[in-house]
Design a protein around this motif. Sequence first.
Motif, PDB file in Angstrom:
ATOM      1  N   ALA A   3       0.842  -1.003  -0.114  1.00 14.25           N
ATOM      2  CA  ALA A   3      -0.037  -0.263   0.020  1.00 14.25           C
ATOM      3  C   ALA A   3       0.851   1.284   0.083  1.00 14.25           C
ATOM      4  O   ALA A   3      -0.027   2.540  -0.196  1.00 14.25           O
ATOM      5  CB  ALA A   3      -0.879   0.355   1.269  1.00 14.25           C
ATOM      6  N   SER A   4       1.937   1.045   0.702  1.00 19.84           N
ATOM      7  CA  SER A   4       3.122   2.665   0.324  1.00 19.84           C
ATOM      8  C   SER A   4       3.415   2.499  -0.888  1.00 19.84           C
ATOM      9  O   SER A   4       4.547   3.487  -1.280  1.00 19.84           O
ATOM     10  CB  SER A   4       3.960   2.406   1.369  1.00 19.84           C
ATOM     11  N   SER A  16       3.731   2.966  -5.065  1.00 18.06           N
ATOM     12  CA  SER A  16       2.947   3.841  -5.952  1.00 18.06           C
ATOM     13  C   SER A  16       1.822   4.001  -6.713  1.00 18.06           C
ATOM     14  O   SER A  16       0.939   4.881  -6.886  1.00 18.06           O
ATOM     15  CB  SER A  16       4.278   4.202  -7.698  1.00 18.06           C
ATOM     16  N   ASN A  40      -0.438   3.306  -2.505  1.00 13.80           N
ATOM     17  CA  ASN A  40      -1.077   4.746  -2.281  1.00 13.80           C
ATOM     18  C   ASN A  40      -1.945   5.120  -2.572  1.00 13.80           C
ATOM     19  O   ASN A  40      -3.266   5.589  -1.759  1.00 13.80           O
ATOM     20  CB  ASN A  40      -0.229   5.129  -1.610  1.00 13.80           C
ATOM     21  N   GLN A  94      -6.265   5.889  -1.502  1.00  7.99           N
ATOM     22  CA  GLN A  94      -6.729   6.766  -1.457  1.00  7.99           C
ATOM     23  C   GLN A  94      -8.200   7.425  -1.794  1.00  7.99           C
ATOM     24  O   GLN A  94      -9.066   8.063  -1.788  1.00  7.99           O
ATOM     25  CB  GLN A  94      -5.791   8.179  -1.793  1.00  7.99           C
ATOM     26  N   GLY A 107      -4.534  -1.705   4.647  1.00 11.54           N
ATOM     27  CA  GLY A 107      -3.301  -1.290   4.069  1.00 11.54           C
ATOM     28  C   GLY A 107      -2.155  -2.149   4.814  1.00 11.54           C
ATOM     29  O   GLY A 107      -1.909  -2.202   5.728  1.00 11.54           O
ATOM     30  N   ALA A 125       2.030  -2.549   4.660  1.00  9.82           N
ATOM     31  CA  ALA A 125       3.447  -2.171   4.491  1.00  9.82           C
ATOM     32  C   ALA A 125       4.737  -3.200   4.778  1.00  9.82           C
ATOM     33  O   ALA A 125       3.917  -3.880   5.824  1.00  9.82           O
ATOM     34  CB  ALA A 125       3.402  -0.589   4.185  1.00  9.82           C
ATOM     35  N   LYS A 135       6.160   3.373   6.430  1.00  8.56           N
ATOM     36  CA  LYS A 135       5.512   3.261   5.922  1.00  8.56           C
ATOM     37  C   LYS A 135       4.334   3.059   6.525  1.00  8.56           C
ATOM     38  O   LYS A 135       3.311   4.011   5.974  1.00  8.56           O
ATOM     39  CB  LYS A 135       5.387   2.227   4.772  1.00  8.56           C
ATOM     40  N   LEU A 171       0.593   6.062   5.695  1.00  6.71           N
ATOM     41  CA  LEU A 171      -0.214   5.574   5.518  1.00  6.71           C
ATOM     42  C   LEU A 171      -1.294   6.059   6.267  1.00  6.71           C
ATOM     43  O   LEU A 171      -2.754   6.241   5.471  1.00  6.71           O
ATOM     44  CB  LEU A 171      -0.257   3.830   5.207  1.00  6.71           C
ATOM     45  N   LEU A 230      -2.444   9.391   4.991  1.00  5.44           N
ATOM     46  CA  LEU A 230      -3.038   9.496   3.383  1.00  5.44           C
ATOM     47  C   LEU A 230      -4.250   9.040   4.076  1.00  5.44           C
ATOM     48  O   LEU A 230      -4.973   8.042   3.037  1.00  5.44           O
ATOM     49  CB  LEU A 230      -2.646   8.456   2.599  1.00  5.44           C
ATOM     50  N   PHE A 278      -5.605   5.823   5.156  1.00  4.36           N
ATOM     51  CA  PHE A 278      -6.216   4.597   5.356  1.00  4.36           C
ATOM     52  C   PHE A 278      -6.910   4.542   6.917  1.00  4.36           C
ATOM     53  O   PHE A 278      -6.395   4.890   7.811  1.00  4.36           O
ATOM     54  CB  PHE A 278      -4.541   3.708   5.389  1.00  4.36           C
ATOM     55  N   LEU A 294       2.999  10.830  -2.785  1.00  4.19           N
ATOM     56  CA  LEU A 294       4.081  10.565  -1.597  1.00  4.19           C
ATOM     57  C   LEU A 294       5.252  11.552  -2.187  1.00  4.19           C
ATOM     58  O   LEU A 294       5.621  11.630  -0.878  1.00  4.19           O
ATOM     59  CB  LEU A 294       4.467   9.169  -2.656  1.00  4.19           C
TER      60      LEU A 294
END
Length: 553
Positions: free
Chosen positions: A164-165, A167, A170, A174, A185, A187, A192, A196, A200, A202, A317
């Motif tokens: 999930a971290s 490119s 992630n 979102q 997620g 990672a 990480k 997330l 971000l 999660f 990111l």
Amino acid sequence: MEVTNKYVAIKANIDGAPQESDFELKNESFSLLVKPGSKDVIIKNLYVSIDPYQINRMKTASDSQTTSVFATMIDPGKVIDAYGVGIVIASGNPEFEKDDYVVGLLSWGEYCVYNGPYLNKVDAMGLPLSYYVGALGLSGLTAYAGFFEICKPKKGEKVFVSAASGSVGNLVGQYAKQFGCYVVGCAGSPKKVKLLNEKLGFDEVFNYKEETDLNLALKRYFPDGIDIYFDNVGAEMLEAAILNMNLHGRIAVCGVISEYTDNGKRAIPDMLSVIYKRITIRGFLAGDHMGMFPESSPQPLITSTMEKFMCLKMKTLEIFSNATLKTLIICHLPENPVIIGPLLSVLATSNNASFFSYARLIFQHLRFRNTFMYNTMIRGYLQNNDQVFAFFCYIDMLRFGLVANNYTFPPLIKACCSCSSFPNAKLIGCSVHGHVLKLGFEDDQFVGSSLVDFYSANSEIGNARMLFDEIPIKDVVLWTALIDGYGKNEDIVNARKLFDEMPERTVISWSAIMAAYSRVNDFHEVISLFYKDAKAQYKTKRLHSCHCSHSLC
């Protein structure tokens, strides 16, 4: 003209995990001139995306090499093509000109020649060009198409994203959160996991390296089962996810990174679960969905994602790896609007693209924003010819309950004067006028002159005159705006009448009436006005001089 082009190549096919020693830097003579009659485009590469799928292209043999034009075998010693952003040096293709920014299949080198179909112009719109090889490039397309086209989500569904971290992962997480799903997620490090979870958005994140039983871990995070699994990993993670899927669950297989370099590692899914739960498992490639890039697409990737970035609904990111932002965070500058406001103003309105890029990134990261900051960013976007994001910024300002002021409206209204370059500009300008009335700024001369400009530019000089008449106190700028409006609509009679009625005139009002006469090709009157202006300026200076001499006596 020839230059030396440096490029990266593999020494031999790679069937295990790639090592630095597997690659070499090579040189070649490269012409910067287009051959006569050729449609070649010569590009200086600025950014390229180094994607995991390239591993399969470097192998001695792989099924991927025969199933997609984007994944053909890479020959040792030859240049490696990759999705990237560059600037046009020379072009034989009429669709591209020198200094155009472009995105498409470029190469792991300093320069490349392109004459294929996968090349498009880039309008950076205030965003860093690097975004176009990430969130607005193939990674973004993979996430967007995979989630919305393959998974076909419903609000409230439970979504699991592996890697999930990464490119792609992630962005999937979102998108899912913005759509209204519950998102978990996984990672591979505490750093990480924290990113997330805290940055971000999660709902839950776990470190798969700390779990001894992935099946039990997923049961813990999904007690009611998984509706959608976005798979970037394969192997044991896919097996555990299948065991925890709900009826009619969907699995989008984007990648199997754990299997790329280990031939002995393969997923052994519980097929009874797949059958009886009626699970859909579908592999897909970003190349199958290239049609989602153009604005004409029913679901245009770039416009949709840009809006989310602008309104802070999503983040890249890249924001969290930016050195300037890290410094600001450490110094706690974002917490102090007195400090950050002027800094933002300098960066956003500096006429320097790099500075504006920093301003945009800082603004996105701020937890506290005031009207001054929004006004600054609106001016910055418009100064960089990005009307779309200026209006997104204004909408975001309203969404957060901030009240616009008389410095907010004029630049927005003036942006709407250019109908030809900005779709729906007239409709948006009228909407902004409605906000002006609602907030009680209709008598403000600064706002009023902008509205006069707007209606004049749209050939609605009657509305412009009505606005002018309704403003009780008129300054020179407002008078001049209407004179200029009459001039643009070639109504020289009313332009001159208004000019003659002005209580006082300045250089800008003389310039406006001269411009009005020049539009109807009456250059005799332009010259006449020029001499009258010069005489008036001389009289003003003499009076001022006499007054100063008298005051000294």
